[in-house]
Scaffold this motif. Structure first.
Motif, mmCIF file in Angstrom:
data_model
loop_
_atom_site.group_PDB
_atom_site.id
_atom_site.type_symbol
_atom_site.label_atom_id
_atom_site.label_comp_id
_atom_site.label_asym_id
_atom_site.label_seq_id
_atom_site.Cartn_x
_atom_site.Cartn_y
_atom_site.Cartn_z
ATOM 1 N N UNK A 213 37.580 36.022 34.646
ATOM 2 C CA UNK A 213 37.385 37.077 35.952
ATOM 3 C C UNK A 213 38.409 38.119 35.600
ATOM 4 N N UNK A 214 39.585 37.624 35.190
ATOM 5 C CA UNK A 214 40.467 38.849 35.373
ATOM 6 C C UNK A 214 40.461 39.684 34.037
ATOM 7 N N UNK B 54 44.699 45.291 39.181
ATOM 8 C CA UNK B 54 43.166 45.105 38.850
ATOM 9 C C UNK B 54 42.476 44.591 40.021
ATOM 10 N N UNK B 55 41.219 45.441 40.448
ATOM 11 C CA UNK B 55 40.496 44.700 41.677
ATOM 12 C C UNK B 55 39.032 44.661 41.451
ATOM 13 N N UNK B 56 38.174 44.251 41.690
ATOM 14 C CA UNK B 56 36.824 44.265 41.850
ATOM 15 C C UNK B 56 35.989 43.278 42.776
ATOM 16 N N UNK B 57 34.622 43.599 42.607
ATOM 17 C CA UNK B 57 33.700 42.507 43.531
ATOM 18 C C UNK B 57 33.025 41.842 42.576
ATOM 19 N N UNK B 58 33.112 40.481 42.962
ATOM 20 C CA UNK B 58 32.478 39.139 42.204
ATOM 21 C C UNK B 58 31.294 38.753 42.906
ATOM 22 N N UNK B 59 30.182 38.867 42.331
ATOM 23 C CA UNK B 59 28.947 38.224 43.186
ATOM 24 C C UNK B 59 28.840 36.847 42.448
#
Ligand SMILES: Nc1nc2c(ncn2[C@@H]2O[C@H](COP(=O)(O)OP(=O)(O)OP(=O)(O)O)[C@@H](O)[C@H]2O)c(=O)[nH]1
Ligand SMILES: [Mg+2]
Length: 294
Positions: free
Chosen positions: A165-166, A3-8
């Motif tokens: 988040x995950x 899993x991977x992503x942008x977290x603002x």
């Protein structure tokens, strides 16, 4: 499955966004202070834990006053990645929800990102029941996947934030190497360290009307030599930065040098100047040259 992503990380100025990022990752990435408008650019950091890669963006805090050019640019920065991000950590301080928090919430509502509501600084909340009451009464509950109380300073509640988040992170290959990635340039890091010391040592006397520019950096055999200028907008502010007999600028220089020596694992020679650049804060070309507007 990776899993991977942008977290603002988005919210009102001073709620502790940068403190959270630093302490969550366990490394100083973003400068912090008790004064408002500390963060001025989007600061990127990547953290890989097992099969999950979290790419954080710390953003400039939302501020009530957008009349000044610099404030308009800061707001633009906060929002510039909004269409590409996967997760928004929306942060407030304790159970206080002010008009500016509402403004910040209005800004993120249109984003398709999954949103987590993080109540920071719970170490300052005497009655923890207030937090539950707040969530109960909160009118925009449906916008968020979870409500998470934390203390960024005391590293409390982080496990739950990570789990949430995950949960919402998209299935994806990693975007960055597992061992990490350096997003910010060394020149930027130096200017930020110096700016932090200016803000921390002058605080309310001279809020955020300063900018730092690295003039020269020279990696010698056993010393790194750095010359930098601190810009202010008025003569009177220059006097404050320098202090009587140059005391203040000396304190700023010493604390910045100490942190730079750690960063470079080397002796550092740091020479600081203070210069007046009238109205820099409202000068578009100048903001651009400082990398604030781009
Ligand atoms: N008591 C307490 N103070 C905190 C906590 N987290 C952050 N702070 C303090 O709050 C102040 C602001 O922290 P920052 O991390 O700079 O806040 P920010 O949201 O990044 O601010 P901007 O960059 O201006 O938007 C600092 O003095 C921090 O030490 C917390 O959990 N508890
Ligand atoms: Mg910040």
């Amino acid at each position: 499955m990776k899993k991977c992503g942008l977290i603002s990380i988005i919210g009102k100025t001073n709620v502790g966004k940068s403190t959270f990022l630093n302490n969550f990752i366990g490394k100083k990435i973003s400068i912090t202070s008790k004064t408002v408008q500390t963060t001025r650019s989007n600061i990127f950091a990547v953290e890989t834990r097992g099969q999950n890669q979290m790419v954080f963006i710390d953003t400039p805090g939302v501020h009530g006053n957008i009349n000044k050019t610099v404030n308009r640019y800061l707001r633009k920065k906060t929002l510039e990645n909004l269409d590409d991000i996967d997760v928004i950590i929306f942060m407030i301080s304790g159970s206080m929800f002010t008009q500016v928090d509402q403004k910040a919430l209005n800004l993120i509502k249109r984003s398709k990102a999954k949103k987590l509501f993080v109540m920071n600084k719970i170490d300052l909340v005497k009655n923890k029941g207030d937090l539950f009451q707040f969530v109960d009464d909160f009118k925009h509950k449906d916008v968020f996947e979870a409500f998470l109380p934390i203390s960024a300073e005391q590293i409390d509640g982080f496990q739950a934030v990570e789990e949430e988040i995950i949960k919402v992170l998209p299935n994806s290959d990693f975007l960055f190497p597992e061992e990490g990635y350096k997003f910010q340039t060394i020149n930027f890091e130096i200017t930020e360290i110096i700016r932090e010391k200016v803000i921390r040592n002058l605080g309310d006397e001279l809020p955020h009307e300063t900018a730092v520019h690295v003039e020269r950096i020279d990696h010698k055999k056993d010393i790194v030599e750095i010359e930098a200028e601190i810009f202010v907008s008025k003569e009177g502010q220059k006097k404050i930065v320098i202090g009587s007999n140059g005391e203040k600028i000396k304190i700023i220089g010493t604390s910045a040098r100490r942190e730079l020596e750690q960063k470079f694992a080397s002796k550092v020679f740091l020479k600081l100047w203070c210069k007046v650049k009238k109205k820099w804060i409202d000068n578009q070309d100048y903001l651009e040259s400082l990398g604030i507007k781009n």
